[in-house]
Design an enzyme around this catalytic site. Structure first.
Site: not given
Ligand code: NAD
Ligand code: G6P
Ligand code: MN
Length: 444
Positions: A95, A150, A172-173, A202, A267, A287
């Site tokens: 990531r 994701n 998706c939350d 998103h 997003y 992040r």
């Protein structure tokens, strides 16, 4: 109503979200009884560690529930009613590269958006297919996979192409988290909201937010244009409360000032304010670093604390809408409740102007064997243009993965709104290929 207790397998058992999901599930135990929770992961050491915290949650919430920890798909999935998938292929180490490589080229560096999201998608498609095949081999025929892994848009498109009949529902939350904030602004419970929404994962917009039949968009618009999608409460919220998330909710302010008709998914900042986002990003600290030093570290501290003293560790792991939502969707399926939720499903004419096989995020009624879509209709040119561009970028990426095509991958990166030119797209893609040697299919 059939209230047979469920067997729920969590794939990606070593996730930072596992304990929160289990807690949310067990808290709903009266209306949604669970017999067994199984954690499944490829990384035994990580999962065994997280299992200490999950075991604590089970012991303190619902000690009658059986907890199984395994790295064997057969043990995890045999006889399961649900598989909750939340895998991160390449872990935070990858990531970090998804975020930092594009930033080095002046582009948005994000987990699911832009070049980082495309790279993460390329890593995730085939492991997800493998997971689905394992579920189909061992679980009950009625078993559903609820997938949080994701990048959900790309995963959904690939799964829809390769396993169109699999019982997989991508969710998706983020819309739910936004609804939580909107309900705080309105001073109501988020379950009281009745929303209309369209888009891709998103990448979408709320077109209506009603409470008891009354349209609240005008009130929400006025609030967001002044303060962003925030009230005092969010700052104390366990989910999405880090400074970068507060900034993200705040960034809805300029977005709604510029495009007041709908309420955007947070997003969209990465696509509509890419320059601003890059300017305020630190290519040395993204992040991923914030999560490793925040959510993940806190979780490991809680685990160490349990190991040392069996002390009280609530508040040290992620709880909230994320766990509640997946539990609500599962319950709607288990009892054929046909509750209305935002889910990611084939378009089939819902959003005019997008192909039938686009995987769109829209409201639908979620039942036991079927998801019943509600009508969406026409969307204005600006939104349709954005959707088409993003959709085709993601579709080129899936083409690239399935065909092993370098050219299609370059097209995916070039089409993405966060990347300014084909030259920059090629530079980022070539670095991504190097960084992802262990994970990506070969591209020729
Ligand atoms: P994490 O790295 O803490 O956990 C992921 C776990 O998945 C790791 O333990 C890893 O070993 C495991 N894993 C990787 N590949 C696997 C495979 N093929 N089979 C089984 N296990 C595998 O990550 P996290 O931050 O907790 O996030 C987990 C996932 O959930 C990510 O994909 C993240 O993007 C996603 N997520 C989605 C939403 C959403 O709204 N859709 C919300 C939150 C998180
Ligand atoms: C939201 C999104 C998820 C995403 C998560 C990232 O909840 O809906 O899809 O994975 O944010 O959060 P993080 O805290 O890991 O940056
Ligand atoms: Mn999401």
């Amino acid at each position: 109503m059939n209230k047979q207790a469920q067997i729920i397998a969590i794939a990606g058992g070593g996730s930072t979200y596992t304990a929160g999901i289990v807690k949310a599930l067990l808290m709903k135990g009266k209306t949604f009884p669970v017999a067994e929770i199984r954690l499944y992961d490829l990384d035994k050491a990580r999962q065994d560690n997280v299992a200490v915290l999950v075991d604590y949650v089970v012991r303190t919430q619902a000690p009658h529930v059986k907890l199984t920890i395994t790295t064997e798909p057969e043990v995890a999935f045999s006889g399961a009613d649900f598989v909750f998938a939340q895998i991160r292929v390449g872990l935070y180490k990858m990531r970090e590269l998804d975020e930092k490589i594009p930033l080095r080229h002046g582009c948005v560096g994000q987990e699911t958006c832009g070049a980082g999201g495309l790279a993460y998608g390329m890593r995730t498609i085939f492991p997800m297919i493998k997971l689905i095949d394992q579920m189909e081999r061992y679980a009950k025929n009625s078993c559903w996979m609820l997938n949080y892994s994701n990048p959900a848009s790309i995963v959904a498109d690939a799964v829809n192409r390769l396993r169109p009949n699999a019982r997989v529902l991508n969710i998706c939350d983020m819309p739910v988290a936004i609804e939580r904030n909107l309900s705080n602004i309105l001073g109501v419970n988020r379950y009281e909201l009745d929303v209309e929404y369209f888009g891709l994962n998103h990448y979408g917009w709320f077109t209506s937010v009603k409470v008891a039949g009354e349209e609240k968009i005008p009130q929400l618009r006025a609030h967001i244009q002044q303060y962003g999608m925030l009230t005092e409460q969010e700052v104390e919220n366990a989910c999405h409360a880090d400074p970068s998330w507060i900034k993200t909710f705040k960034n809805t302010q300029p977005l709604v000032q510029m495009f007041p008709e709908y309420i955007p998914n947070t997003y969209l900042q990465y696509y509509l304010m890419a320059d601003d986002i890059v300017e305020h990003s630190n290519p040395e600290y993204t992040r991923a670093n914030e999560v490793m030093e925040g959510r993940e570290k806190k979780m490991f501290e809680a685990i160490a604390q349990i190991k040392a003293s069996d002390g009280y560790v609530d508040g040290k792991f992620h709880v909230g809408v994320h766990g509640e939502f997946i539990a609500d969707v599962a319950m709607s399926i288990a009892y054929d409740l046909r509750n209305k939720w935002l889910v990611i499903i084939p378009n089939n004419g819902l959003i005019k102007g997008l192909p039938d096989d686009a995987m769109v995020e829209v409201p639908a009624l979620v039942g036991r064997d079927k998801v019943y879509p509600l009508q969406v209709g026409e969307v204005p040119h600006f939104y349709l243009g954005m959707l088409q561009q993003q959709l085709m970028s993601e579709k080129c990426l899936v083409d690239a993965a399935l065909e092993g095509s370098y050219n299609k991958a370059l097209q995916a990166f070039t089409l993405n709104k966060t990347i300014p030119s084909a030259k920059v797209a090629k530079k980022i893609l070539d670095e991504m290929i190097e960084a992802n040697r262990e994970f990506w299919p070969a591209l020729r």
